[in-house]
Design a protein around this motif. Structure first.
Motif, PDB file in Angstrom:
ATOM      1  N   TYR A  49       0.874  -1.155   0.189  1.00 44.51           N
ATOM      2  CA  TYR A  49       0.126  -0.164  -0.030  1.00 44.51           C
ATOM      3  C   TYR A  49       1.052   1.214   0.199  1.00 44.51           C
ATOM      4  O   TYR A  49       0.963   2.364  -0.478  1.00 44.51           O
ATOM      5  CB  TYR A  49      -0.796  -0.003   1.259  1.00 44.51           C
ATOM      6  CG  TYR A  49      -2.562  -0.895   0.586  1.00 44.51           C
ATOM      7  CD1 TYR A  49      -2.854  -1.826   0.401  1.00 44.51           C
ATOM      8  CD2 TYR A  49      -3.320  -0.580   2.001  1.00 44.51           C
ATOM      9  CE1 TYR A  49      -3.103  -2.762  -0.413  1.00 44.51           C
ATOM     10  CE2 TYR A  49      -4.527  -1.012   1.365  1.00 44.51           C
ATOM     11  CZ  TYR A  49      -4.602  -1.740   1.226  1.00 44.51           C
ATOM     12  OH  TYR A  49      -6.364  -2.014   0.547  1.00 44.51           O
ATOM     13  N   VAL A  58      -5.527   6.277   4.567  1.00 43.54           N
ATOM     14  CA  VAL A  58      -4.824   5.407   3.543  1.00 43.54           C
ATOM     15  C   VAL A  58      -6.485   4.888   3.226  1.00 43.54           C
ATOM     16  O   VAL A  58      -7.267   4.221   3.390  1.00 43.54           O
ATOM     17  CB  VAL A  58      -4.763   3.600   4.388  1.00 43.54           C
ATOM     18  CG1 VAL A  58      -3.980   2.696   3.477  1.00 43.54           C
ATOM     19  CG2 VAL A  58      -3.762   5.069   5.376  1.00 43.54           C
ATOM     20  N   THR A 107      -6.065   6.803   9.719  1.00 43.24           N
ATOM     21  CA  THR A 107      -5.017   5.726  11.144  1.00 43.24           C
ATOM     22  C   THR A 107      -4.223   6.155  11.334  1.00 43.24           C
ATOM     23  O   THR A 107      -3.841   7.657  10.953  1.00 43.24           O
ATOM     24  CB  THR A 107      -4.392   4.852   9.828  1.00 43.24           C
ATOM     25  OG1 THR A 107      -5.171   3.719   8.813  1.00 43.24           O
ATOM     26  CG2 THR A 107      -3.730   4.089  10.655  1.00 43.24           C
ATOM     27  N   CYS A 132      -6.106   2.441  14.328  1.00 44.82           N
ATOM     28  CA  CYS A 132      -7.474   3.175  12.286  1.00 44.82           C
ATOM     29  C   CYS A 132      -9.496   2.656  12.352  1.00 44.82           C
ATOM     30  O   CYS A 132      -9.030   1.405  13.414  1.00 44.82           O
ATOM     31  CB  CYS A 132      -6.834   1.599  11.449  1.00 44.82           C
ATOM     32  SG  CYS A 132      -7.511   1.788   9.527  1.00 44.82           S
ATOM     33  N   HIS A 186      -2.858  -1.240   7.260  1.00 42.56           N
ATOM     34  CA  HIS A 186      -3.293   0.477   7.547  1.00 42.56           C
ATOM     35  C   HIS A 186      -1.745   1.326   8.409  1.00 42.56           C
ATOM     36  O   HIS A 186      -1.262   1.692   7.657  1.00 42.56           O
ATOM     37  CB  HIS A 186      -4.665   1.048   6.946  1.00 42.56           C
ATOM     38  CG  HIS A 186      -5.760   0.366   6.453  1.00 42.56           C
ATOM     39  ND1 HIS A 186      -6.702  -0.525   6.965  1.00 42.56           N
ATOM     40  CD2 HIS A 186      -5.933   0.272   5.259  1.00 42.56           C
ATOM     41  CE1 HIS A 186      -7.399  -1.198   6.004  1.00 42.56           C
ATOM     42  NE2 HIS A 186      -7.147  -0.995   4.798  1.00 42.56           N
TER      43      HIS A 186
END
Length: 282
Positions: free
Chosen positions: A69, A89, A99, A153, A164
């Motif tokens: 990611y 994210v 997050t 998150c 994330h």
């Protein structure tokens, strides 16, 4: 939601499982690999501590997906402030997940201790700007142990650190490498103001040492490092138009002017030991 995250089972999530792994307990319990030495050398102390904290709090599968990611540009709007690192994210859902990396609480006295320790260390301000701080200072800024840093998150994954959080940690670590002052700014500290505080404290230390009763008065302290100024050849750092203008006043023709400038350049190269011009080699 069931297809993406599996059955809602908060009890198993505490044991290392989680909806993010589809309820596969064996897969979730596979802890992340420790930070290897090769990668440690590419990270600054602050960045390495942040990465170690997130990898210690999750499994290798989430680490791999989180890093993917981060590399894919899914982390947006990273901010360092208020003892937290926050970001959004973008994932498989329509809306991004929020997050937060929460650093341990520090009192005003704790943050004052940072300035004091930097004042007592050799070249403390210069080293701080480069991200080179003592372990005690890093403990105050980011936390003494990996468990001191917490991850939050709003995604459905109930694990301690989701993918994330890993992604935000990776991007935040890269920001810390490029701009080490961020680990001070996240605590509301400004290095320029700290330098002034360090100077005031240094004067107090000097006054105390001058009494003759202090051990530092007799033993001394380590001298600061020598400055490393940028060096450039005088010809490269000068205005050659002025040199041509001066030679024009003592030359009859433009050819003589060019030859005079060339001779001066060759003479400079010879005297400075950088004589690499074709004429000198002949």
């Amino acid at each position: 939601m069931y297809a993406n995250f599996g059955r809602r089972d908060r009890g198993r999530a505490r044991d290392g499982g989680g909806r993010g792994d589809g309820g596969d307990g064996a897969r979730a319990s596979r802890r992340a690999r420790p930070l290897d030495d090769d990668r440690s050398r590419t990270l600054s102390p602050g960045a390495a501590r942040l990465v170690r904290a997130v990898t210690a709090a999750t499994d290798q599968g989430r680490v791999d997906r989180g890093r993917a990611y981060a590399e894919g540009g899914n982390v947006l709007g990273v901010e360092f402030s208020g003892g937290r690192i926050t970001a959004e994210v973008a994932g498989s859902q329509p809306d991004p997940f929020h997050t937060t990396i929460e650093l341990p609480y520090r009192s005003a006295d704790d943050l004052t201790e940072v300035a004091r320790r930097l004042a007592e260390s050799t070249d403390g301000a210069r080293r701080a700007r480069q991200g080179d701080v003592d372990g005690e200072v890093l403990d105050i800024l980011l936390g003494a142990g990996t468990g001191d840093i917490r991850f939050h998150c709003d995604c459905p994954d109930m694990t301690t650190a989701c993918k994330h959080a890993v992604a935000v940690s990776e991007v935040a670590a890269q920001r810390l490498i490029k701009r080490p002052a961020l680990m001070f700014e996240v605590r509301g500290l400004d290095i320029d103001q700290m330098v002034a505080e360090m100077s005031r404290h240094a004067r107090e230390v000097s006054a105390d040492s001058a009494s003759g009763d202090n051990e530092a008065f007799w033993g001394g302290r380590e001298l600061p490092g020598l400055p490393d100024p940028k060096v450039a050849p005088a010809l490269d750092d000068s205005d050659t138009d002025l040199l041509h203008q001066a030679m024009r006043q003592v030359s009859y023709t433009s050819i003589e002017q060019l030859r005079a400038v060339s001779d001066i350049e060759d003479l400079y190269d010879h005297l400075t030991g950088s004589d690499t011009s074709p004429r000198s080699r002949e």
